[in-house]
Motif scaffolding. Structure first.
Motif, short mmCIF file in Angstrom:
data_model
loop_
_atom_site.label_atom_id
_atom_site.label_comp_id
_atom_site.label_asym_id
_atom_site.label_seq_id
_atom_site.Cartn_x
_atom_site.Cartn_y
_atom_site.Cartn_z
N GLN A 14 -23.27 5.80 -32.29
CA GLN A 14 -23.35 5.12 -31.28
C GLN A 14 -22.39 3.97 -31.23
OE1 GLN A 14 -26.50 1.51 -31.31
NE2 GLN A 14 -27.45 3.43 -32.73
N ILE A 15 -21.80 3.86 -32.30
CA ILE A 15 -20.57 3.05 -32.32
C ILE A 15 -19.33 3.44 -31.81
CG2 ILE A 15 -21.37 1.76 -34.59
CD1 ILE A 15 -19.21 3.37 -36.17
N LEU A 16 -19.24 4.65 -31.57
CA LEU A 16 -18.09 5.22 -30.81
C LEU A 16 -18.18 5.17 -29.40
CD1 LEU A 16 -18.14 8.86 -32.77
CD2 LEU A 16 -16.85 6.73 -33.48
N THR A 17 -16.90 5.23 -28.72
CA THR A 17 -16.76 4.95 -27.29
C THR A 17 -17.27 6.32 -26.74
OG1 THR A 17 -14.67 5.70 -27.27
CG2 THR A 17 -15.06 3.34 -27.64
N ASP A 18 -17.64 6.18 -25.69
CA ASP A 18 -18.20 7.53 -24.81
C ASP A 18 -16.85 8.53 -24.78
OD1 ASP A 18 -20.37 6.38 -24.25
OD2 ASP A 18 -20.18 5.87 -22.22
N GLU A 19 -15.66 7.88 -24.59
CA GLU A 19 -14.40 8.72 -24.45
C GLU A 19 -14.38 9.34 -25.92
OE1 GLU A 19 -11.11 6.48 -21.96
OE2 GLU A 19 -12.66 5.20 -23.19
N LEU A 20 -14.53 8.78 -26.90
CA LEU A 20 -14.39 9.44 -28.24
C LEU A 20 -15.23 10.49 -28.60
CD1 LEU A 20 -12.63 9.65 -30.92
CD2 LEU A 20 -13.95 7.71 -31.70
N VAL A 21 -16.54 10.14 -28.14
CA VAL A 21 -17.68 11.08 -28.13
C VAL A 21 -17.32 12.46 -27.52
CG1 VAL A 21 -20.08 11.74 -27.67
CG2 VAL A 21 -19.55 9.44 -28.68
N LEU A 22 -16.87 12.42 -26.34
CA LEU A 22 -16.32 13.41 -25.76
C LEU A 22 -15.37 14.31 -26.07
CD1 LEU A 22 -17.18 12.14 -22.04
CD2 LEU A 22 -18.46 13.88 -22.97
N ASP A 23 -14.23 13.32 -26.75
CA ASP A 23 -13.25 14.08 -27.62
C ASP A 23 -13.56 14.87 -28.61
OD1 ASP A 23 -11.29 13.00 -25.73
OD2 ASP A 23 -10.77 11.07 -26.70
N ILE A 24 -14.70 14.19 -29.05
CA ILE A 24 -14.94 15.30 -30.39
C ILE A 24 -15.92 16.69 -29.95
CG2 ILE A 24 -16.68 15.13 -32.61
CD1 ILE A 24 -16.16 12.16 -32.53
N LEU A 25 -16.71 16.28 -28.78
CA LEU A 25 -17.28 17.39 -28.39
C LEU A 25 -16.50 18.53 -27.84
CD1 LEU A 25 -20.31 15.80 -26.63
CD2 LEU A 25 -20.26 16.60 -28.88
N GLY A 26 -15.45 18.00 -27.49
CA GLY A 26 -14.38 18.88 -27.00
C GLY A 26 -13.82 19.97 -27.98
N PHE A 27 -14.18 19.95 -29.09
CA PHE A 27 -13.74 20.63 -30.12
C PHE A 27 -14.65 21.93 -30.29
CE2 PHE A 27 -11.10 17.05 -31.75
CZ PHE A 27 -9.81 17.73 -31.85
N LEU A 28 -15.99 21.58 -29.64
CA LEU A 28 -16.97 22.58 -29.87
C LEU A 28 -16.94 23.70 -28.74
CD1 LEU A 28 -19.97 20.30 -30.56
CD2 LEU A 28 -18.43 21.29 -32.12
N ASP A 29 -17.32 24.99 -29.25
CA ASP A 29 -17.50 26.20 -28.16
C ASP A 29 -18.78 26.06 -27.16
OD1 ASP A 29 -19.84 26.98 -29.60
OD2 ASP A 29 -18.14 28.59 -30.64
N GLY A 30 -18.96 26.97 -26.50
CA GLY A 30 -20.04 26.75 -25.60
C GLY A 30 -21.46 26.86 -26.40
#
Length: 500
Positions: A82-98
């Motif tokens: 939760q300490i991560l910004t929303d943008e950073l969370v989404l950046d990390i999720l961008g490395f995952l596949d469907g």
């Protein structure tokens, strides 16, 4: 980024169904619990009638502070992340596949919301399916149908999550859902001309480097009468055109553009349309005012210079300066476009170019710029030039001018960049900059373009460059030369000097 205020309560006031009047606090609670029932802004904002619902119930962070006893399920569901910004969370999720996103969505309500963020699925579709997809109402549904065609997916169901507050995720939905405010469309201060001569255009606009909107100069275009979706689909068939990072057939692109409601719609912007479908190139001609194009001396080695542009309402181009210091013209064939232009020496609010000009930082979407920065233009000493360019009209964009364009409705247009004698020296100076390899665009041989172009111009039009240099030096000297009154005034005493 939006401020942490009760944005939805402030922005969207009137309900679709009338309800008994309640106290202010109760109104805020209603806004928090069911934001999709609301559709009008107290400050002049309106939601599009076709706006996508706020599917997962995301609310602006400010609503949390007006909801007694509520907790933010965004934080509880992320745990230590939760300490991560929303943008950073989404950046990390961008490395995952469907598949990985689908599994992670079952972990918590918070991950369910984040993993269903549409831009994540858009990137997966464009990366995995390229242009071979049939848009299915949402990017997630499109991905599932494209990767698992036997599943027979017809839209993806969603679950609303209570007490999820995020300015970042809410703004993405808001920018995709808002209509343009009337005050954003009111200012129309561009000079409009009809039937002027080429000499008048050169003297009053091209030479002084000023924008102008030209009426009536493409009335003879076949494209103006024939180019609609049905005609273009029939003529272009299976030919693919550049749309963002992929290439698509027009039939599939129009299927997408008819359904999509997102913050940054894919924009069809193809530089080879006339080569791909020659009949398209034969159904328009360069307006009389722009026919001197010195880049043509390079033949097939010239940089990209003409594009067909197609996009739904809300698509467009954020602030930029046209490539290679060229000037441009843009002709609307169908639809209408809102233009905002700033002169070369005025950087638009919210825009931050790098010192060498190679990169520009600006708001993620065009609507975000209007929401957060358009109001600041009212207080500028040098306000922007603005207009709405409609079908049959052509706008002249001088070299070096910053400009933003947004389609107010589904639009089809043609644009060309060109070099005339009036901006030849600017282009040559631009092409020989030390970082030309980064700045020059539209050609593979960026480093040698200056020498090739200079030699080709000199070979085709001997002495032209020397004449223009001499003329520029004379003009510069004339500007430095003191006027008659300066020459006869004593600069120290402020009195006239008389000589006998």
């Amino acid at each position: 980024m939006l401020t942490s205020t009760n944005l939805l309560s402030r922005i969207i006031k009137k309900k679709r169904h009338k309800k008994p009047k309640t106290k202010t606090r109760n109104k805020r609670q209603e806004t928090k619990e069911d934001p999709d029932e609301l559709d009008e802004d107290a400050e002049g904002f309106n939601l599009k009638t076709s706006a996508p619902s706020n599917t997962y119930g995301v609310q602006p962070l400010g609503n949390l502070y007006f909801s007694s006893g509520s907790i933010n399920s965004r934080n509880t569901g992320l745990g230590n992340l939760q300490i991560l910004t929303d943008e950073l969370v989404l950046d990390i999720l961008g490395f995952l596949d469907g598949t990985q996103l689908g599994v992670l969505a079952t972990v918590s309500k918070s991950f369910y919301v984040f993993t269903n963020h549409e831009p994540l699925w858009r990137n997966l579709v464009l990366d995995k399916l390229n242009g071979e997809f049939l848009f299915n109402g949402s990017w997630k549904s499109t991905y599932v149908a494209g990767i698992y065609p036997l599943c027979g997916v017809n839209g993806c169901s969603s679950v609303k999550v209570r007490d999820f507050y995020s300015d970042y995720l809410f703004q993405s939905w808001l920018c995709a859902s808002l209509e343009m405010k009337p005050e954003w469309l009111e200012r129309d201060n561009i000079v409009r001309k009809k039937g002027i001569s080429v000499e008048e255009f050169v003297m009053n606009f091209e030479e002084p480097n000023k924008p102008v909107l030209l009426e009536g100069c493409i009335d003879n275009w076949t494209a103006l009468q024939k180019w609609d979706k049905d005609y273009l689909v029939s003529v272009c068939g299976d030919v693919k055109f550049a749309a963002g990072p992929v290439e698509m057939r027009l039939q599939e692109y129009f299927r997408y553009s008819d359904q999509v409601r997102e913050e940054r719609p894919l924009y069809l912007f193809d530089p080879k349309f006339a080569e791909k479908v020659p009949v398209l190139g034969s159904e328009y001609e360069v307006p009389l005012y722009f026919r001197e194009d010195l880049f043509s001396v390079l033949g097939n080695e010239r940089p990209d210079y003409r594009w067909v542009i197609i996009g739904p309402a809300g698509s467009g181009s954020s602030f930029h300066i046209d490539p290679n210091s060229t000037s441009a013209w843009n002709a609307v064939i169908k639809g209408s476009k809102k233009w905002v232009l700033f002169p070369p020496d005025v950087i638009p609010p919210g825009v931050y170019p790098s010192p060498d000009g190679a990169e520009v930082a600006c708001p993620v979407s065009i609507m975000e710029w209007f929401m957060n920065f358009y109001g600041a233009t009212k207080n500028l000493k040098r306000r922007p030039i603005e207009c709405i360019c409609k079908a049959g009209e052509v706008i002249f964009v001088p070299n070096g001018w910053w400009h933003l364009v947004i389609n107010l409705e589904e639009s089809i247009a043609i644009t060309q960049n060109y070099v005339s004698r009036r901006n030849l020296l600017n282009v040559l100076d631009f092409l020989k900059r030390p970082n030309a390899g980064e700045l020059v665009s539209g050609t593979r041989d960026r480093v040698n373009l200056h020498d090739k172009f200079e030699n080709a111009v000199e070979s085709t039009f001997p002495g032209t460059i020397d004449q223009l240099v001499q003329k520029a030096e004379e003009k510069k000297a004339q500007e430095k030369k003191p006027s008659f009154w300066d020459s006869v005034t004593d600069s120290h005493a402020g009195a006239f000097k008389f000589c006998f």
